[in-house]
Design a protein around this motif. Structure first.
Motif, PDB file in Angstrom:
ATOM      1  N   CYS A 161       7.754  89.706  87.896  1.00  0.00           N
ATOM      2  CA  CYS A 161       8.087  88.285  87.836  1.00  0.00           C
ATOM      3  C   CYS A 161       9.243  88.039  88.809  1.00  0.00           C
ATOM      4  O   CYS A 161       9.740  88.969  89.421  1.00  0.00           O
ATOM      5  CB  CYS A 161       8.415  87.836  86.422  1.00  0.00           C
ATOM      6  N   SER A 162       9.656  86.809  88.949  1.00  0.00           N
ATOM      7  CA  SER A 162      10.671  86.505  89.952  1.00  0.00           C
ATOM      8  C   SER A 162      12.082  86.779  89.426  1.00  0.00           C
ATOM      9  O   SER A 162      12.342  86.733  88.224  1.00  0.00           O
ATOM     10  CB  SER A 162      10.571  85.048  90.393  1.00  0.00           C
ATOM     11  N   TYR A 163      12.969  87.044  90.349  1.00  0.00           N
ATOM     12  CA  TYR A 163      14.383  87.243  90.040  1.00  0.00           C
ATOM     13  C   TYR A 163      14.924  86.018  89.296  1.00  0.00           C
ATOM     14  O   TYR A 163      15.634  86.134  88.310  1.00  0.00           O
ATOM     15  CB  TYR A 163      15.154  87.465  91.350  1.00  0.00           C
ATOM     16  N   GLN A 164      14.573  84.832  89.785  1.00  0.00           N
ATOM     17  CA  GLN A 164      15.071  83.597  89.194  1.00  0.00           C
ATOM     18  C   GLN A 164      14.640  83.457  87.741  1.00  0.00           C
ATOM     19  O   GLN A 164      15.413  83.003  86.898  1.00  0.00           O
ATOM     20  CB  GLN A 164      14.594  82.372  89.998  1.00  0.00           C
ATOM     21  N   GLN A 165      13.390  83.848  87.440  1.00  0.00           N
ATOM     22  CA  GLN A 165      12.915  83.774  86.058  1.00  0.00           C
ATOM     23  C   GLN A 165      13.736  84.707  85.164  1.00  0.00           C
ATOM     24  O   GLN A 165      14.190  84.308  84.093  1.00  0.00           O
ATOM     25  CB  GLN A 165      11.444  84.167  85.971  1.00  0.00           C
ATOM     26  N   VAL A 166      13.904  85.943  85.598  1.00  0.00           N
ATOM     27  CA  VAL A 166      14.646  86.917  84.793  1.00  0.00           C
ATOM     28  C   VAL A 166      16.074  86.435  84.568  1.00  0.00           C
ATOM     29  O   VAL A 166      16.590  86.481  83.450  1.00  0.00           O
ATOM     30  CB  VAL A 166      14.639  88.313  85.459  1.00  0.00           C
ATOM     31  N   TYR A 167      16.715  85.961  85.625  1.00  0.00           N
ATOM     32  CA  TYR A 167      18.087  85.474  85.503  1.00  0.00           C
ATOM     33  C   TYR A 167      18.160  84.302  84.514  1.00  0.00           C
ATOM     34  O   TYR A 167      19.000  84.272  83.623  1.00  0.00           O
ATOM     35  CB  TYR A 167      18.631  85.043  86.874  1.00  0.00           C
ATOM     36  N   SER A 168      17.265  83.340  84.679  1.00  0.00           N
ATOM     37  CA  SER A 168      17.253  82.158  83.820  1.00  0.00           C
ATOM     38  C   SER A 168      17.010  82.536  82.353  1.00  0.00           C
ATOM     39  O   SER A 168      17.707  82.069  81.449  1.00  0.00           O
ATOM     40  CB  SER A 168      16.181  81.186  84.301  1.00  0.00           C
ATOM     41  N   TRP A 169      16.012  83.393  82.110  1.00  0.00           N
ATOM     42  CA  TRP A 169      15.712  83.813  80.732  1.00  0.00           C
ATOM     43  C   TRP A 169      16.895  84.542  80.112  1.00  0.00           C
ATOM     44  O   TRP A 169      17.218  84.331  78.945  1.00  0.00           O
ATOM     45  CB  TRP A 169      14.487  84.722  80.710  1.00  0.00           C
ATOM     46  N   THR A 170      17.535  85.393  80.897  1.00  0.00           N
ATOM     47  CA  THR A 170      18.668  86.155  80.361  1.00  0.00           C
ATOM     48  C   THR A 170      19.813  85.225  79.988  1.00  0.00           C
ATOM     49  O   THR A 170      20.419  85.366  78.918  1.00  0.00           O
ATOM     50  CB  THR A 170      19.140  87.212  81.386  1.00  0.00           C
ATOM     51  N   GLN A 171      20.105  84.255  80.846  1.00  0.00           N
ATOM     52  CA  GLN A 171      21.187  83.310  80.545  1.00  0.00           C
ATOM     53  C   GLN A 171      20.868  82.482  79.303  1.00  0.00           C
ATOM     54  O   GLN A 171      21.743  82.263  78.452  1.00  0.00           O
ATOM     55  CB  GLN A 171      21.451  82.397  81.751  1.00  0.00           C
ATOM     56  N   LYS A 172      19.620  82.043  79.180  1.00  0.00           N
ATOM     57  CA  LYS A 172      19.214  81.265  78.004  1.00  0.00           C
ATOM     58  C   LYS A 172      19.289  82.115  76.743  1.00  0.00           C
ATOM     59  O   LYS A 172      19.722  81.647  75.686  1.00  0.00           O
ATOM     60  CB  LYS A 172      17.791  80.722  78.186  1.00  0.00           C
ATOM     61  N   TYR A 173      18.879  83.372  76.846  1.00  0.00           N
ATOM     62  CA  TYR A 173      18.905  84.276  75.697  1.00  0.00           C
ATOM     63  C   TYR A 173      20.350  84.531  75.256  1.00  0.00           C
ATOM     64  O   TYR A 173      20.653  84.528  74.067  1.00  0.00           O
ATOM     65  CB  TYR A 173      18.227  85.596  76.061  1.00  0.00           C
ATOM     66  N   LEU A 174      21.241  84.724  76.212  1.00  0.00           N
ATOM     67  CA  LEU A 174      22.642  84.974  75.879  1.00  0.00           C
ATOM     68  C   LEU A 174      23.300  83.744  75.244  1.00  0.00           C
ATOM     69  O   LEU A 174      24.182  83.879  74.402  1.00  0.00           O
ATOM     70  CB  LEU A 174      23.417  85.409  77.128  1.00  0.00           C
ATOM     71  N   ALA A 175      22.856  82.558  75.640  1.00  0.00           N
ATOM     72  CA  ALA A 175      23.424  81.329  75.093  1.00  0.00           C
ATOM     73  C   ALA A 175      22.839  80.975  73.728  1.00  0.00           C
ATOM     74  O   ALA A 175      23.570  80.589  72.811  1.00  0.00           O
ATOM     75  CB  ALA A 175      23.205  80.177  76.062  1.00  0.00           C
ATOM     76  N   ASP A 176      21.493  81.104  73.552  1.00  0.00           N
ATOM     77  CA  ASP A 176      20.834  80.620  72.335  1.00  0.00           C
ATOM     78  C   ASP A 176      19.946  81.660  71.654  1.00  0.00           C
ATOM     79  O   ASP A 176      19.070  81.282  70.859  1.00  0.00           O
ATOM     80  CB  ASP A 176      19.977  79.392  72.674  1.00  0.00           C
ATOM     81  N   CYS A 177      20.104  82.918  71.971  1.00  0.00           N
ATOM     82  CA  CYS A 177      19.273  83.994  71.421  1.00  0.00           C
ATOM     83  C   CYS A 177      17.783  83.703  71.703  1.00  0.00           C
ATOM     84  O   CYS A 177      17.460  83.116  72.704  1.00  0.00           O
ATOM     85  CB  CYS A 177      19.553  84.198  69.950  1.00  0.00           C
ATOM     86  N   GLU A 178      16.920  84.099  70.794  1.00  0.00           N
ATOM     87  CA  GLU A 178      15.477  83.957  71.005  1.00  0.00           C
ATOM     88  C   GLU A 178      15.041  82.505  71.111  1.00  0.00           C
ATOM     89  O   GLU A 178      14.078  82.188  71.805  1.00  0.00           O
ATOM     90  CB  GLU A 178      14.709  84.674  69.904  1.00  0.00           C
ATOM     91  N   ALA A 179      15.751  81.607  70.442  1.00  0.00           N
ATOM     92  CA  ALA A 179      15.400  80.183  70.492  1.00  0.00           C
ATOM     93  C   ALA A 179      15.517  79.631  71.912  1.00  0.00           C
ATOM     94  O   ALA A 179      14.803  78.701  72.292  1.00  0.00           O
ATOM     95  CB  ALA A 179      16.295  79.382  69.557  1.00  0.00           C
ATOM     96  N   GLY A 180      16.399  80.202  72.712  1.00  0.00           N
ATOM     97  CA  GLY A 180      16.581  79.752  74.088  1.00  0.00           C
ATOM     98  C   GLY A 180      15.385  80.050  74.969  1.00  0.00           C
ATOM     99  O   GLY A 180      15.238  79.467  76.037  1.00  0.00           O
ATOM    100  N   LEU A 181      14.538  80.978  74.521  1.00  0.00           N
ATOM    101  CA  LEU A 181      13.378  81.368  75.327  1.00  0.00           C
ATOM    102  C   LEU A 181      12.104  80.625  74.948  1.00  0.00           C
ATOM    103  O   LEU A 181      11.043  80.895  75.493  1.00  0.00           O
ATOM    104  CB  LEU A 181      13.150  82.881  75.210  1.00  0.00           C
ATOM    105  N   THR A 182      12.200  79.676  74.032  1.00  0.00           N
ATOM    106  CA  THR A 182      11.044  78.883  73.633  1.00  0.00           C
ATOM    107  C   THR A 182      10.636  77.977  74.783  1.00  0.00           C
ATOM    108  O   THR A 182      11.475  77.334  75.411  1.00  0.00           O
ATOM    109  CB  THR A 182      11.387  78.022  72.397  1.00  0.00           C
ATOM    110  N   ASP A 183       9.339  77.943  75.061  1.00  0.00           N
ATOM    111  CA  ASP A 183       8.827  77.092  76.127  1.00  0.00           C
ATOM    112  C   ASP A 183       8.806  75.658  75.622  1.00  0.00           C
ATOM    113  O   ASP A 183       8.077  75.324  74.692  1.00  0.00           O
ATOM    114  CB  ASP A 183       7.415  77.548  76.525  1.00  0.00           C
ATOM    115  N   LYS A 184       9.634  74.806  76.223  1.00  0.00           N
ATOM    116  CA  LYS A 184       9.750  73.425  75.761  1.00  0.00           C
ATOM    117  C   LYS A 184       9.029  72.444  76.667  1.00  0.00           C
ATOM    118  O   LYS A 184       9.202  71.242  76.555  1.00  0.00           O
ATOM    119  CB  LYS A 184      11.241  73.038  75.664  1.00  0.00           C
ATOM    120  N   ARG A 185       8.236  72.957  77.574  1.00  0.00           N
ATOM    121  CA  ARG A 185       7.505  72.049  78.467  1.00  0.00           C
ATOM    122  C   ARG A 185       6.430  71.300  77.680  1.00  0.00           C
ATOM    123  O   ARG A 185       5.763  71.862  76.826  1.00  0.00           O
ATOM    124  CB  ARG A 185       6.839  72.831  79.590  1.00  0.00           C
ATOM    125  N   GLY A 186       6.299  70.021  77.979  1.00  0.00           N
ATOM    126  CA  GLY A 186       5.271  69.212  77.342  1.00  0.00           C
ATOM    127  C   GLY A 186       5.660  68.642  76.000  1.00  0.00           C
ATOM    128  O   GLY A 186       4.902  67.909  75.390  1.00  0.00           O
TER     129      GLY A 186
END
Length: 190
Positions: A161-186
Motif C-alpha cells: 500500500c502507499s506510504y501516505q496510507q500507512v502514515y495516515s492510518w497510524t496517526q489516526k490509530y494513535l489519536a483514536d485507537c481502532e475507532a480512528g480506522l473506521t471507514d467514514k466515506r459515504g
C-alpha cells in the motif's frame, strides 16, 4: 531527484585558486560571490579543504544525494568518538560531501537514535493507486508499523500500500485507537 548548487564548479574553483595563491582572503572571496556574512567565509574555507583533500571531485556539483550503509555510518562515528579525527577530516577522508552529515550521524548516535541504512522504495512513495482495505487489515498494518519503530516505508512495501496510507492510518490509530480506522466515506454528517 537532482540537486542544484548555489555556486557553479567554475566559481568554486576560482575561489579556491584565489585563496590558495593568497590573492584574496576568504572574506574578500565571499564578498565577491555575494555570500552572506560568516557563512561565506566558512564556506570558502570548506571548499579549500575539500579541494586539498580530493581535488576537483568535491567542487563538482552532486547530481543526487549519496547513500551510506548503516555499517559505514557506525564506522565513521566510532572513528570520531575515539578522538582519531575531526568531523571535517572524516568527511574528507571518506568522501562525504559535508561535515554536517558526519555531525548528524554522531548526534543520532549520542541520542541513541539508530542510523539506518538508506533503503528507498520509490514505488511506495510514488504510488498513485490507493489500495482498499477492510478495517481489520488496517489495524494489522498499523500494529506492524508501530512494532517496527514507525517505519512507514518498510510497512508500505510489506503490505503493498502507499506510504501516505500507512502514515495516515497510524496517526489516526494513535489519536483514536481502532475507532480512528473506521471507514467514514459515504456516511452523512448530522
Amino acid at each position: 531527484m537532482s540537486r542544484k548548487s548555489m555556486y557553479s564548479f567554475k566559481q568554486k574553483k576560482w575561489a579556491v585558486e584565489q585563496y590558495l595563491s593568497e590573492n584574496m582572503s576568504a572574506v574578500e572571496i565571499a564578498r565577491r560571490l555575494n555570500m552572506p556574512g560568516k557563512y561565506g567565509r566558512d564556506q570558502v574555507t570548506v571548499w579549500v579543504h575539500q579541494y586539498q583533500s580530493n581535488q576537483d571531485t568535491f567542487l563538482s556539483n552532486a547530481k543526487h544525494n549519496a547513500h551510506y550503509s548503516k555499517e559505514f555510518k557506525e564506522k565513521v562515528v566510532q572513528e570520531y568518538l575515539n578522538g582519531n579525527s575531526s568531523l571535517f577530516s572524516l568527511a574528507n577522508k571518506y568522501g562525504i560531501r559535508s561535515r554536517n552529515t558526519v555531525f548528524r550521524w554522531v548526534s543520532k548516535y549520542n541520542s541513541h537514535i539508530d542510523n539506518r541504512d538508506y533503503d528507498l522504495h520509490p514505488e511506495v512513495h510514488m504510488t498513485k493507486v490507493r489500495r482498499k482495505t477492510p478495517q481489520s487489515e488496517r489495524i494489522k498494518i498499523v500494529q506492524y508499523c508501530i512494532n517496527h519503530n514507525k517505519n512507514y516505508t518498510e510497512t508500505a512495501a510489506k503490505f503493498n500500500c502507499s506510504y501516505q496510507q500507512v502514515y495516515s492510518w497510524t496517526q489516526k490509530y494513535l489519536a483514536d485507537c481502532e475507532a480512528g480506522l473506521t471507514d467514514k466515506r459515504g456516511t452523512s454528517q448530522e
